[in-house]
Design a protein around this motif. Structure first.
Motif, mmCIF file in Angstrom:
data_model
loop_
_atom_site.group_PDB
_atom_site.id
_atom_site.type_symbol
_atom_site.label_atom_id
_atom_site.label_comp_id
_atom_site.label_asym_id
_atom_site.label_seq_id
_atom_site.Cartn_x
_atom_site.Cartn_y
_atom_site.Cartn_z
ATOM 1 N N MET A 67 28.340 105.451 -40.624
ATOM 2 C CA MET A 67 27.903 105.846 -41.832
ATOM 3 C C MET A 67 26.474 106.460 -41.800
ATOM 4 O O MET A 67 25.710 106.315 -41.157
ATOM 5 C CB MET A 67 27.944 104.468 -42.504
ATOM 6 N N ILE A 68 26.565 107.417 -42.734
ATOM 7 C CA ILE A 68 25.244 108.247 -42.922
ATOM 8 C C ILE A 68 24.256 107.329 -43.310
ATOM 9 O O ILE A 68 24.308 106.711 -44.133
ATOM 10 C CB ILE A 68 25.509 109.637 -43.665
ATOM 11 N N GLN A 69 22.926 107.456 -42.634
ATOM 12 C CA GLN A 69 21.603 106.819 -43.150
ATOM 13 C C GLN A 69 20.518 107.686 -43.569
ATOM 14 O O GLN A 69 20.305 108.620 -42.661
ATOM 15 C CB GLN A 69 21.159 106.073 -41.821
ATOM 16 N N LEU A 70 20.668 108.012 -44.646
ATOM 17 C CA LEU A 70 19.554 109.061 -45.263
ATOM 18 C C LEU A 70 18.112 108.546 -44.994
ATOM 19 O O LEU A 70 17.732 107.470 -45.119
ATOM 20 C CB LEU A 70 19.696 109.209 -46.769
ATOM 21 N N PRO A 71 17.335 109.496 -44.653
ATOM 22 C CA PRO A 71 15.786 109.150 -44.589
ATOM 23 C C PRO A 71 15.150 108.543 -45.742
ATOM 24 O O PRO A 71 15.627 108.664 -46.991
ATOM 25 C CB PRO A 71 15.105 110.583 -44.353
ATOM 26 N N THR A 72 14.328 107.793 -45.835
ATOM 27 C CA THR A 72 14.009 106.834 -46.928
ATOM 28 C C THR A 72 12.319 106.760 -46.631
ATOM 29 O O THR A 72 11.711 106.810 -45.677
ATOM 30 C CB THR A 72 14.542 105.535 -46.822
ATOM 31 N N HIS A 73 11.796 106.645 -47.722
ATOM 32 C CA HIS A 73 10.378 106.363 -47.907
ATOM 33 C C HIS A 73 9.899 104.876 -47.405
ATOM 34 O O HIS A 73 8.591 104.493 -47.116
ATOM 35 C CB HIS A 73 9.826 106.663 -49.133
ATOM 36 N N ASP A 74 10.968 104.008 -47.789
ATOM 37 C CA ASP A 74 10.842 102.718 -47.357
ATOM 38 C C ASP A 74 9.474 101.888 -48.216
ATOM 39 O O ASP A 74 8.641 101.093 -47.817
ATOM 40 C CB ASP A 74 10.592 102.331 -46.027
ATOM 41 N N ARG A 75 9.072 102.618 -49.473
ATOM 42 C CA ARG A 75 8.070 102.123 -50.154
ATOM 43 C C ARG A 75 8.599 100.800 -51.363
ATOM 44 O O ARG A 75 7.711 100.204 -51.785
ATOM 45 C CB ARG A 75 7.272 103.201 -50.979
ATOM 46 N N TYR A 76 9.438 101.177 -51.823
ATOM 47 C CA TYR A 76 10.222 100.040 -52.629
ATOM 48 C C TYR A 76 11.755 100.068 -52.332
ATOM 49 O O TYR A 76 12.394 100.923 -51.823
ATOM 50 C CB TYR A 76 9.769 100.587 -54.037
ATOM 51 N N ASP A 77 12.435 99.077 -53.026
ATOM 52 C CA ASP A 77 13.538 98.827 -52.983
ATOM 53 C C ASP A 77 14.336 99.227 -54.417
ATOM 54 O O ASP A 77 13.631 99.104 -55.293
ATOM 55 C CB ASP A 77 14.026 97.319 -52.628
ATOM 56 N N TYR A 78 15.596 99.594 -54.256
ATOM 57 C CA TYR A 78 16.487 99.947 -55.388
ATOM 58 C C TYR A 78 16.538 98.606 -56.249
ATOM 59 O O TYR A 78 16.744 97.375 -56.003
ATOM 60 C CB TYR A 78 17.890 100.195 -55.191
ATOM 61 N N SER A 79 16.073 98.798 -57.746
ATOM 62 C CA SER A 79 16.458 97.779 -58.779
ATOM 63 C C SER A 79 16.704 98.236 -60.199
ATOM 64 O O SER A 79 16.076 99.314 -60.501
ATOM 65 C CB SER A 79 14.946 96.886 -58.857
ATOM 66 N N ALA A 80 17.878 97.670 -60.664
ATOM 67 C CA ALA A 80 18.248 98.163 -61.847
ATOM 68 C C ALA A 80 17.201 97.710 -62.938
ATOM 69 O O ALA A 80 17.258 96.489 -63.065
ATOM 70 C CB ALA A 80 19.797 97.785 -62.229
ATOM 71 N N ILE A 81 16.951 98.522 -63.848
ATOM 72 C CA ILE A 81 16.151 98.026 -65.082
ATOM 73 C C ILE A 81 16.780 96.960 -65.888
ATOM 74 O O ILE A 81 15.872 96.181 -66.653
ATOM 75 C CB ILE A 81 15.642 99.133 -65.925
ATOM 76 N N THR A 82 17.964 96.799 -65.934
ATOM 77 C CA THR A 82 18.702 96.065 -66.866
ATOM 78 C C THR A 82 18.887 94.641 -65.981
ATOM 79 O O THR A 82 19.474 93.495 -66.744
ATOM 80 C CB THR A 82 20.161 96.490 -67.039
ATOM 81 N N ASP A 83 18.287 94.543 -64.635
ATOM 82 C CA ASP A 83 18.738 93.143 -64.045
ATOM 83 C C ASP A 83 17.225 92.868 -63.362
ATOM 84 O O ASP A 83 17.005 92.594 -62.059
ATOM 85 C CB ASP A 83 19.786 93.389 -62.990
ATOM 86 N N ARG A 84 16.316 92.431 -64.131
ATOM 87 C CA ARG A 84 14.955 92.087 -63.687
ATOM 88 C C ARG A 84 14.388 90.920 -64.562
ATOM 89 O O ARG A 84 14.741 90.588 -65.837
ATOM 90 C CB ARG A 84 13.869 93.313 -63.804
ATOM 91 N N PRO A 85 13.129 90.372 -64.053
ATOM 92 C CA PRO A 85 12.643 89.098 -65.028
ATOM 93 C C PRO A 85 12.258 89.907 -66.219
ATOM 94 O O PRO A 85 11.685 90.903 -66.154
ATOM 95 C CB PRO A 85 11.639 88.787 -64.064
ATOM 96 N N ASP A 86 12.187 89.141 -67.078
ATOM 97 C CA ASP A 86 11.573 89.756 -68.529
ATOM 98 C C ASP A 86 10.042 89.020 -68.632
ATOM 99 O O ASP A 86 9.861 88.233 -68.207
ATOM 100 C CB ASP A 86 12.555 89.110 -69.893
ATOM 101 N N TYR A 87 9.275 89.921 -69.417
ATOM 102 C CA TYR A 87 8.114 89.386 -69.653
ATOM 103 C C TYR A 87 7.625 90.128 -71.050
ATOM 104 O O TYR A 87 8.283 91.062 -71.470
ATOM 105 C CB TYR A 87 7.171 89.837 -68.303
#
Length: 293
Positions: free
Chosen positions: A1-21
């Motif tokens: 499987m292809i592995q794209l280069p990444t920055h590794d600065r943050y992980d993927y996160s959907a804005i609809t699935d995060r803690p509320d504040y």
């Protein structure tokens, strides 16, 4: 499987699935203005263009950009005072030599000053790590001496980063960056020296891409700000959000554009009780202080 280069600065996160504040006082939408105060080298280097530039010295485009510091930023100051709007001033360090009166006028308002390199005539991304480190140190020293305190946030000229820029910023004492436009909420980024907060800075509600790149008219840009605000205010019922507005006095400080910008900002101010009108540094304080991951 292809592995794209990444920055590794943050992980993927959907804005609809995060803690509320919530933001201070229970607000759901934070709004801040990033006002770019920039100065350019004469006869060389980078710079936005009103019209295709000819051989250097490019008088037309240099003088057009200089209008922002001589006239546009002062007209904007009057407008911001009338609307009681704070701003985050994104300052090239050379502005303190070139237009100290202008910097002092915004500082006197209590506006936050954010590091914005030395000049927008250069990109830090093409430098060696050592030279980029020296650029950050030089700009930081100038702002610290002038303001009596070190800047906490950074926006690179032309949003230009090398692969090590976040590491260098954190090492230099910066707590947040405005370089990354991947989200409508603050996001913690990984660096070699600890976490650095990415605060949303717009590349759509931003007069450079809109007016210079897409050639949008003054009314269209103002309508874009209003529509963006109205939609984000609705969206913020589900998630707390940050809306930035990026402005350059040589663009929106032109009289016909300023009139439309005033219309857009007045619309936002009419919702003052429902939103948090703030500065980028205060967003950092609220987000980091709430222990949000």
């Amino acid at each position: 499987m292809i592995q794209l280069p990444t920055h590794d600065r943050y992980d993927y996160s959907a804005i609809t699935d995060r803690p509320d504040y919530t933001w201070p006082n229970g607000k759901r939408l934070a709004v801040y203005i990033g006002l770019n105060l920039e100065h350019f080298a004469f006869g060389e280097g980078l710079g936005a263009e009103l019209a295709p530039g000819g051989p250097q010295p490019d008088i037309l485009n240099y003088a057009w950009r200089d209008y922002g510091n001589r006239v546009g930023a002062w007209r904007m100051l009057d407008m911001l005072n009338a609307l009681d709007l704070p701003v985050s001033v994104l300052a090239n360090s050379v502005m303190y030599d070139y237009a100290p009166e202008l910097m002092a006028a915004y500082s006197a308002r209590g506006d936050e000053v954010v590091g914005h390199g030395r000049t927008n005539s250069e990109r830090q991304s093409v430098l060696s790590a050592a030279d980029e480190d020296a650029l950050i140190a030089e700009a930081t020293e100038v702002l610290t001496k002038a303001e009596g305190k070190a800047p906490r946030g950074w926006l690179s000229p032309w949003i230009a980063e090398s692969r090590v820029t976040p590491d260098l910023l954190k090492k230099a004492g910066y707590t947040y960056t405005l370089n990354w436009c991947m989200d409508d909420q603050p996001v913690w980024m990984r660096t070699e020296h600890g976490p650095l907060l990415s605060i949303p800075y717009p590349q759509e509600a931003n007069d450079i891409p809109s007016i210079v790149a897409r050639k949008d008219g003054a009314a269209a840009f103002a309508d874009m700000i209003i529509d963006n605000f109205d939609e984000m205010l609705d969206q913020s019922k589900s998630q707390p959000l940050v809306m930035g507005i990026a402005l350059h006095p040589y663009l929106v400080g032109q009289p016909y554009r300023l009139r439309h910008l005033r219309r857009a900002l007045t619309h936002i101010c009419e919702h003052r009780d429902a939103i948090w009108i703030t500065q980028a540094g205060s967003i950092y304080d609220a987000f980091s202080g709430s222990m949000i991951e």
